[in-house]
Motif scaffolding. Sequence first.
Motif, PDB file in Angstrom:
ATOM      1  N   ALA A   1       0.792  -1.228   0.000  1.00 19.12           N
ATOM      2  CA  ALA A   1       0.000   0.000   0.000  1.00 19.12           C
ATOM      3  C   ALA A   1       0.826   1.280   0.000  1.00 19.12           C
ATOM      4  O   ALA A   1       0.256   2.369   0.123  1.00 19.12           O
ATOM      5  CB  ALA A   1      -0.944   0.005   1.215  1.00 19.12           C
ATOM      6  N   HIS A   2       2.153   1.168  -0.143  1.00 17.31           N
ATOM      7  CA  HIS A   2       2.956   2.404  -0.123  1.00 17.31           C
ATOM      8  C   HIS A   2       4.334   2.126  -0.705  1.00 17.31           C
ATOM      9  O   HIS A   2       5.194   1.529  -0.052  1.00 17.31           O
ATOM     10  CB  HIS A   2       3.087   2.912   1.315  1.00 17.31           C
ATOM     11  N   VAL A   3       4.539   2.572  -1.940  1.00 16.50           N
ATOM     12  CA  VAL A   3       5.858   2.459  -2.559  1.00 16.50           C
ATOM     13  C   VAL A   3       6.245   3.807  -3.159  1.00 16.50           C
ATOM     14  O   VAL A   3       5.395   4.640  -3.472  1.00 16.50           O
ATOM     15  CB  VAL A   3       5.903   1.364  -3.648  1.00 16.50           C
ATOM     16  N   HIS A   4       7.559   3.996  -3.319  1.00 15.69           N
ATOM     17  CA  HIS A   4       8.081   5.243  -3.874  1.00 15.69           C
ATOM     18  C   HIS A   4       8.735   4.983  -5.230  1.00 15.69           C
ATOM     19  O   HIS A   4       9.131   3.859  -5.546  1.00 15.69           O
ATOM     20  CB  HIS A   4       9.110   5.856  -2.924  1.00 15.69           C
ATOM     21  N   THR A   5       8.844   6.047  -6.018  1.00 16.14           N
ATOM     22  CA  THR A   5       9.486   5.959  -7.329  1.00 16.14           C
ATOM     23  C   THR A   5      10.493   7.102  -7.477  1.00 16.14           C
ATOM     24  O   THR A   5      10.636   7.948  -6.591  1.00 16.14           O
ATOM     25  CB  THR A   5       8.452   6.072  -8.473  1.00 16.14           C
TER      26      THR A   5
ATOM     27  N   ALA B   1       2.638  -2.155   3.950  1.00 17.02           N
ATOM     28  CA  ALA B   1       3.235  -1.059   3.198  1.00 17.02           C
ATOM     29  C   ALA B   1       4.752  -1.205   3.289  1.00 17.02           C
ATOM     30  O   ALA B   1       5.315  -1.093   4.376  1.00 17.02           O
ATOM     31  CB  ALA B   1       2.795   0.284   3.773  1.00 17.02           C
ATOM     32  N   SER B   2       5.390  -1.445   2.165  1.00 21.93           N
ATOM     33  CA  SER B   2       6.839  -1.620   2.213  1.00 21.93           C
ATOM     34  C   SER B   2       7.563  -0.293   2.436  1.00 21.93           C
ATOM     35  O   SER B   2       8.662  -0.270   2.978  1.00 21.93           O
ATOM     36  CB  SER B   2       7.343  -2.260   0.917  1.00 21.93           C
TER      37      SER B   2
ATOM     38  N   GLU C   1      12.734  -3.839  -3.030  1.00 21.71           N
ATOM     39  CA  GLU C   1      12.129  -3.903  -1.697  1.00 21.71           C
ATOM     40  C   GLU C   1      10.616  -4.069  -1.738  1.00 21.71           C
ATOM     41  O   GLU C   1       9.987  -4.321  -0.709  1.00 21.71           O
ATOM     42  CB  GLU C   1      12.468  -2.637  -0.919  1.00 21.71           C
ATOM     43  N   VAL C   2      10.018  -3.927  -2.908  1.00 20.37           N
ATOM     44  CA  VAL C   2       8.561  -3.952  -3.025  1.00 20.37           C
ATOM     45  C   VAL C   2       8.021  -5.341  -2.700  1.00 20.37           C
ATOM     46  O   VAL C   2       8.485  -6.348  -3.245  1.00 20.37           O
ATOM     47  CB  VAL C   2       8.128  -3.526  -4.438  1.00 20.37           C
ATOM     48  N   GLY C   3       7.038  -5.394  -1.807  1.00 15.46           N
ATOM     49  CA  GLY C   3       6.397  -6.663  -1.480  1.00 15.46           C
ATOM     50  C   GLY C   3       7.286  -7.666  -0.798  1.00 15.46           C
ATOM     51  O   GLY C   3       6.975  -8.860  -0.775  1.00 15.46           O
ATOM     52  N   ARG C   4       8.384  -7.209  -0.202  1.00 15.03           N
ATOM     53  CA  ARG C   4       9.302  -8.104   0.504  1.00 15.03           C
ATOM     54  C   ARG C   4       9.101  -7.914   1.999  1.00 15.03           C
ATOM     55  O   ARG C   4       9.383  -6.853   2.547  1.00 15.03           O
ATOM     56  CB  ARG C   4      10.762  -7.799   0.116  1.00 15.03           C
ATOM     57  N   TRP C   5       8.585  -8.925   2.643  1.00 18.75           N
ATOM     58  CA  TRP C   5       8.131  -8.776   4.025  1.00 18.75           C
ATOM     59  C   TRP C   5       9.004  -9.550   4.995  1.00 18.75           C
ATOM     60  O   TRP C   5       9.206 -10.743   4.823  1.00 18.75           O
ATOM     61  CB  TRP C   5       6.675  -9.240   4.164  1.00 18.75           C
ATOM     62  N   HIS C   6       9.463  -8.886   6.025  1.00 20.48           N
ATOM     63  CA  HIS C   6      10.157  -9.506   7.143  1.00 20.48           C
ATOM     64  C   HIS C   6       9.442  -9.102   8.431  1.00 20.48           C
ATOM     65  O   HIS C   6       8.889  -9.942   9.142  1.00 20.48           O
ATOM     66  CB  HIS C   6      11.639  -9.091   7.162  1.00 20.48           C
ATOM     67  N   TYR C   7       9.435  -7.817   8.719  1.00 19.56           N
ATOM     68  CA  TYR C   7       8.698  -7.309   9.886  1.00 19.56           C
ATOM     69  C   TYR C   7       7.213  -7.672   9.795  1.00 19.56           C
ATOM     70  O   TYR C   7       6.618  -8.122  10.770  1.00 19.56           O
ATOM     71  CB  TYR C   7       8.850  -5.797   9.980  1.00 19.56           C
ATOM     72  N   LEU C   8       6.642  -7.514   8.608  1.00 24.57           N
ATOM     73  CA  LEU C   8       5.210  -7.782   8.447  1.00 24.57           C
ATOM     74  C   LEU C   8       4.868  -9.238   8.758  1.00 24.57           C
ATOM     75  O   LEU C   8       3.819  -9.524   9.329  1.00 24.57           O
ATOM     76  CB  LEU C   8       4.769  -7.432   7.026  1.00 24.57           C
ATOM     77  N   ARG C   9       5.751 -10.155   8.405  1.00 23.38           N
ATOM     78  CA  ARG C   9       5.464 -11.562   8.694  1.00 23.38           C
ATOM     79  C   ARG C   9       5.481 -11.821  10.191  1.00 23.38           C
ATOM     80  O   ARG C   9       4.718 -12.631  10.705  1.00 23.38           O
ATOM     81  CB  ARG C   9       6.454 -12.460   7.954  1.00 23.38           C
TER      82      ARG C   9
END
Length: 249
Positions: A26-30, A231-232, A239-247
């Motif tokens: 829900a939150h990525v930067h470009t 939200a990454s 880094e997009v969609g790569r979860w460590h804390y979220l898991r």
Amino acid sequence: MGAERESVIGGGAVGTACALDLAVDAHVHTGFSAGRDAVGVVVSAADRAGLRALTFADQAGPDTAWLPAYADAVRRARHRTEMTLRVAAEVEVIRADGWLALPADLAPLDALSVAVSALPAGGELLSPRDVRDRLDAGLLTPAQVAELLVEATIKGLERASRYAPAQLARPLALLGQAGVDDAVVTPELIAELAAACRITGSLVEVSEAWRSPSPRVVEMLLDAAVTVVPASDARYAAEVGRWHYLRRV
């Protein structure tokens, strides 16, 4: 725990009040703002990560002139993926009454991601270091900081939701930056924040990059039937969609 409900931004389901849907970012930067990669590169990375929904939320303010080009880039990318892509902007709360540093033209946006990176207090905006200094000097207490932060957050969401669907970026992260444990945020304060989120229909981002909010706060928000979304806060496509804390959350 609250009953499951679907939350929608720009016509697609992005999460439920009962779980963190890790197929959503829900939150990525470009490269338009705080990120490093082009929109198309970010979308390709999200596809490889198996995501089904992605919200672009580059940092914007009153002087931002690139929103039309940014939105066009995302819309072009929609033709090359089956993912739901949304155009948002991350905006800052800059006054205690929730006043936001908004871009002049919000028309290109599907949503606003509300951030509180500095604490509105006594007519000033205090950086995390300023907050720490005032705590050390006895000019503020941790409880006061928590109350001011939650109040500004609520008012920011209320104001943002007048213009576009709102979501809350890196909730309460300022506390950790100022060296304050979020245990100082009482259940009563979380209940006030949760009520504001429900009333305004705001999503709450759980930020991988900022490790915020804490599992304790996430649990209380879920119990209060608030819609939370992963939200990454990714600045690089990898880094997009790569979860460590979220898991762990």
